[in-house]
Design an enzyme around this catalytic site. Structure first.
Site, PDB file in Angstrom:
ATOM      1  N   GLU A 182       0.813  -1.223   0.000  1.00 27.18           N
ATOM      2  CA  GLU A 182       0.000   0.000   0.000  1.00 27.18           C
ATOM      3  C   GLU A 182       0.841   1.266   0.000  1.00 27.18           C
ATOM      4  O   GLU A 182       0.580   2.182   0.783  1.00 27.18           O
ATOM      5  CB  GLU A 182      -0.956  -0.012   1.201  1.00 27.18           C
ATOM      6  CG  GLU A 182      -1.854  -1.236   1.219  1.00 27.18           C
ATOM      7  CD  GLU A 182      -2.776  -1.314   2.443  1.00 27.18           C
ATOM      8  OE1 GLU A 182      -2.587  -0.532   3.388  1.00 27.18           O
ATOM      9  OE2 GLU A 182      -3.675  -2.172   2.437  1.00 27.18           O
ATOM     10  N   ASN A 190       2.117  -4.941  -3.360  1.00 28.52           N
ATOM     11  CA  ASN A 190       0.766  -5.382  -3.001  1.00 28.52           C
ATOM     12  C   ASN A 190      -0.084  -4.156  -2.643  1.00 28.52           C
ATOM     13  O   ASN A 190       0.373  -3.284  -1.902  1.00 28.52           O
ATOM     14  CB  ASN A 190       0.890  -6.313  -1.783  1.00 28.52           C
ATOM     15  CG  ASN A 190      -0.395  -7.011  -1.391  1.00 28.52           C
ATOM     16  OD1 ASN A 190      -1.043  -7.631  -2.227  1.00 28.52           O
ATOM     17  ND2 ASN A 190      -0.771  -6.921  -0.112  1.00 28.52           N
ATOM     18  N   HIS A 213      -9.943  -6.232  -1.964  1.00 26.24           N
ATOM     19  CA  HIS A 213     -10.983  -6.039  -0.941  1.00 26.24           C
ATOM     20  C   HIS A 213     -12.131  -5.309  -1.625  1.00 26.24           C
ATOM     21  O   HIS A 213     -12.029  -4.117  -1.896  1.00 26.24           O
ATOM     22  CB  HIS A 213     -10.444  -5.203   0.223  1.00 26.24           C
ATOM     23  CG  HIS A 213      -9.452  -5.938   1.058  1.00 26.24           C
ATOM     24  ND1 HIS A 213      -9.795  -7.027   1.829  1.00 26.24           N
ATOM     25  CD2 HIS A 213      -8.115  -5.760   1.226  1.00 26.24           C
ATOM     26  CE1 HIS A 213      -8.715  -7.472   2.449  1.00 26.24           C
ATOM     27  NE2 HIS A 213      -7.682  -6.731   2.100  1.00 26.24           N
ATOM     28  N   GLU A 222      -5.897 -10.836  -1.152  1.00 29.70           N
ATOM     29  CA  GLU A 222      -6.738 -10.599   0.039  1.00 29.70           C
ATOM     30  C   GLU A 222      -8.214 -10.491  -0.311  1.00 29.70           C
ATOM     31  O   GLU A 222      -8.950  -9.668   0.263  1.00 29.70           O
ATOM     32  CB  GLU A 222      -6.281  -9.315   0.755  1.00 29.70           C
ATOM     33  CG  GLU A 222      -4.798  -9.298   1.093  1.00 29.70           C
ATOM     34  CD  GLU A 222      -4.339  -8.062   1.859  1.00 29.70           C
ATOM     35  OE1 GLU A 222      -5.183  -7.322   2.387  1.00 29.70           O
ATOM     36  OE2 GLU A 222      -3.114  -7.844   1.929  1.00 29.70           O
ATOM     37  N   ASP A 248     -11.982 -10.337  -0.544  1.00 32.42           N
ATOM     38  CA  ASP A 248     -13.266 -10.522   0.142  1.00 32.42           C
ATOM     39  C   ASP A 248     -14.275  -9.582  -0.502  1.00 32.42           C
ATOM     40  O   ASP A 248     -13.896  -8.634  -1.190  1.00 32.42           O
ATOM     41  CB  ASP A 248     -13.190 -10.377   1.677  1.00 32.42           C
ATOM     42  CG  ASP A 248     -12.501  -9.128   2.176  1.00 32.42           C
ATOM     43  OD1 ASP A 248     -12.365  -8.158   1.411  1.00 32.42           O
ATOM     44  OD2 ASP A 248     -12.100  -9.111   3.356  1.00 32.42           O
TER      45      ASP A 248
HETATM   46  C1  XIL Z   1      -6.211  -6.337   8.343  1.00 33.63           C
HETATM   47  C2  XIL Z   1      -6.467  -7.548   9.237  1.00 33.63           C
HETATM   48  O1  XIL Z   1      -7.372  -8.402   8.583  1.00 33.63           O
HETATM   49  C3  XIL Z   1      -7.001  -7.128  10.587  1.00 33.63           C
HETATM   50  O2  XIL Z   1      -7.018  -8.240  11.460  1.00 33.63           O
HETATM   51  C4  XIL Z   1      -6.138  -6.030  11.194  1.00 33.63           C
HETATM   52  O3  XIL Z   1      -6.733  -5.577  12.393  1.00 33.63           O
HETATM   53  C5  XIL Z   1      -5.978  -4.879  10.217  1.00 33.63           C
HETATM   54  O4  XIL Z   1      -5.444  -5.364   8.989  1.00 33.63           O
HETATM   55  N1  XIL Z   1      -4.773  -4.608   3.728  1.00 33.63           N
HETATM   56  C6  XIL Z   1      -3.780  -5.422   4.202  1.00 33.63           C
HETATM   57  C7  XIL Z   1      -4.049  -6.322   5.350  1.00 33.63           C
HETATM   58  O5  XIL Z   1      -2.683  -5.480   3.618  1.00 33.63           O
HETATM   59  O6  XIL Z   1      -2.910  -6.541   6.117  1.00 33.63           O
HETATM   60  C8  XIL Z   1      -5.174  -5.802   6.214  1.00 33.63           C
HETATM   61  O7  XIL Z   1      -5.487  -6.774   7.199  1.00 33.63           O
HETATM   62  C9  XIL Z   1      -6.377  -5.485   5.368  1.00 33.63           C
HETATM   63  C10 XIL Z   1      -6.054  -4.434   4.334  1.00 33.63           C
END
Ligand code: XIL
Length: 364
Positions: free
Chosen positions: A169, A211, A247, A276, A278
Site C-alpha cells: 500500500e 501489493n 478487498h 486478500e 473478500d
Molecule cells: C487487516 C487484518 O485483517 C485485521 O485483522 C487487522 O486488524 C488490520 O489489517 N490490507 C492489508 C491487510 O494489507 O494486512 C489488512 O489486514 C487489510 C487491508
C-alpha cells in the site's frame, strides 16, 4: 513364543502398510475441496486469523484454539498468509525483541499440510509498533532498523516462504506515495528498491511482490505501480510480482477490468496474484444477506478468479479469511459484512461453490 511375537509384528506391519496405501485412495473421491480441484499451477490461499482486530474480540486466538477452523484451513487451502502475525507491530513489538512464536506455528502448520506461505509484510505505513512510530531516530538509524528487520524476519523463514509482500500500500488513490509511510517519507522512495534488494539477499528464492488495494480498475494508482515496476525492473531490482488485494464492496460494482490490469504487469514479465479477496455487502436489517446478494457476491468472487485464470503468470489466489466468524470486515466497515465464502459455522455460501466449480472447470 518368539515366533508368535514375530507373527504379531508381521500382522501389524501388514495392517500398517495396507492402511497407508488404502487411506488416500478412499479419501480422495469425497475430497472435493478448493485445493483439490484447482489447476495444479494455481495456489489457493487464505489469511490465517490471529492478531490485529482479533485481539479485541471475545474469542481466543482462532488459529491456535479453533479446531474446526484448523481442519477447514488444512483441507481447503494450499497457501496461507499470516493475517497479522508477520506484521511489524506483532512480530517486532520492541526494538530489541521479536515475537516469532505465532508466525513459526503457521509456517510449521503449512509444512505439515503441504501448503506454501505468503509473507506479509515488510514495508508498510500501518500496524507499525509504537517504539518505531514514536521513536526519535536519525535517518541512518531508521534505515538500519529496516534493513535489520528484513534480514531477521525474511532470513528466519528462508526457503519457507513462497512469496513476500515486500511493499504494501505505498501509493495513495491519486498515485502519489502515501505521506503516512514512515520509510518513504523519511528516507525517500529509493528505500522501496532497497527493501526488495535486502529481502532478496535474505531469501534468494522467495518471490517478491508489490501489493495494494484499489488497483482492481485501471486508473492513476495502477499507472503509478506500472511506472514503478518498470523503473525497478530497469534498475535490476529483484521485483517478481504485482498483487491486487481485491478487498471489494458490492457498493462499487464488479471488478470487470481486473484481467486487463493484471495483464499489464504480466506483460512486464512479472507474476501477478490475488492476495486478500473478500466481497462485503450492506447487510439488511437482521443481518442476513438476501439470496440475491449472495448470488451477486458469488459473481464478484468469480470475476476475480476468472481474471487470475485469464493471465498466464497469476499463480496465487488468496481470500482474506474463509469464514465470517473471523472476518475483519464488520470491524472496519460499519454496516457491511458477510464478506467471506463461509458462514460462521463454516457452512458454504454460493460464493464457495462458484469458486470450486470455476476451479474444477479450469483444471480440465
Ligand atoms: C487487516 C487484518 O485483517 C485485521 O485483522 C487487522 O486488524 C488490520 O489489517 N490490507 C492489508 C491487510 O494489507 O494486512 C489488512 O489486514 C487489510 C487491508
Amino acid at each position: 513364543m518368539r515366533n508368535a511375537a514375530r507373527a504379531v509384528v508381521a500382522v501389524l506391519a501388514t495392517t500398517a502398510t495396507l492402511s497407508f496405501v488404502v487411506q488416500p485412495v478412499q479419501a480422495h473421491p469425497q475430497a472435493k475441496t478448493l485445493r483439490s480441484v484447482a489447476p495444479r499451477d494455481l495456489r489457493i490461499g487464505t489469511a490465517v486469523a490471529g492478531g490485529g482486530h482479533h485481539l479485541d474480540q471475545p474469542y481466543p486466538d482462532p488459529f491456535t484454539y479453533d479446531k474446526p477452523y484448523r481442519r477447514v484451513l488444512a483441507k481447503e487451502f494450499n497457501s496461507v498468509s499470516p493475517e497479522n502475525q508477520m506484521k511489524w507491530e506483532f512480530i517486532h513489538p520492541e526494538r530489541n525483541k521479536y515475537n516469532f512464536g505465532p508466525a513459526d506455528a503457521i509456517v510449521r502448520f503449512a509444512r505439515q499440510n503441504g501448503q506454501v506461505v505468503r509473507g506479509h509484510t515488510l514495508l508498510w505505513h500501518s500496524q507499525n509498533p509504537a517504539w518505531l512510530n514514536e521513536g526519535t531516530f536519525t535517518d541512518a538509524e531508521l534505515r538500519s532498523i529496516l534493513k535489520k528487520h528484513i534480514f531477521t524476519v525474511v532470513g528466519r523463514y528462508k526457503g519457507k516462504i513462497q512469496q513476500w509482500d515486500v511493499a504494501n500500500e505505498i501509493f495513495n488513490e491519486n498515485g502519489e506515495y502515501r505521506p503516512e509511510n514512515i520509510w518513504i517519507t523519511r528516507l525517500g522512495p529509493g528505500i522501496v528498491a532497497d527493501a526488495f534488494r535486502w529481502a532478496h539477499q535474505a531469501d534468494p528464492k522467495a518471490q517478491l511482490f508489490l501489493n495494494d488495494y484499489g488497483v482492481e480498475w485501471p486508473g492513476v494508482k495502477v499507472d503509478a505501480y506500472e511506472a514503478l515496476a518498470k523503473q525497478l525492473l530497469a534498475q535490476r531490482v529483484p521485483l517478481h510480482g504485482f498483487a491486487s488485494q481485491a478487498h471489494l464492496s458490492m457498493r462499487y460494482g464488479a471488478p470487470d477490468q481486473l484481467a486487463g490490469v493484471l495483464q499489464r504487469f504480466d506483460d512486464l514479465g512479472l507474476k501477478t496474484a490475488i492476495t486478500e479477496l473478500d466481497v462485503r455487502m450492506d447487510l439488511p436489517e437482521g443481518g442476513v444477506p438476501t439470496a440475491e446478494q449472495l448470488q451477486t457476491q458469488a459473481s464478484y468472487y468469480k470475476t476475480v478468479l476468472d481474471a487470475c485464470l485469464a493471465v498466464d503468470d497469476c499463480n496465487s489466489f488468496t481470500i482474506w479469511g474463509f469464514t465470517d466468524k473471523y472476518s475483519w470486515v464488520p470491524v472496519f466497515f460499519p454496516a457491511e459484512g458477510a464478506a467471506t465464502v463461509m458462514w460462521e459455522d463454516f457452512g458454504k455460501k454460493p460464493a464457495y461453490y462458484t469458486l470450486r466449480d470455476t476451479l474444477a472447470r479450469a483444471r480440465r
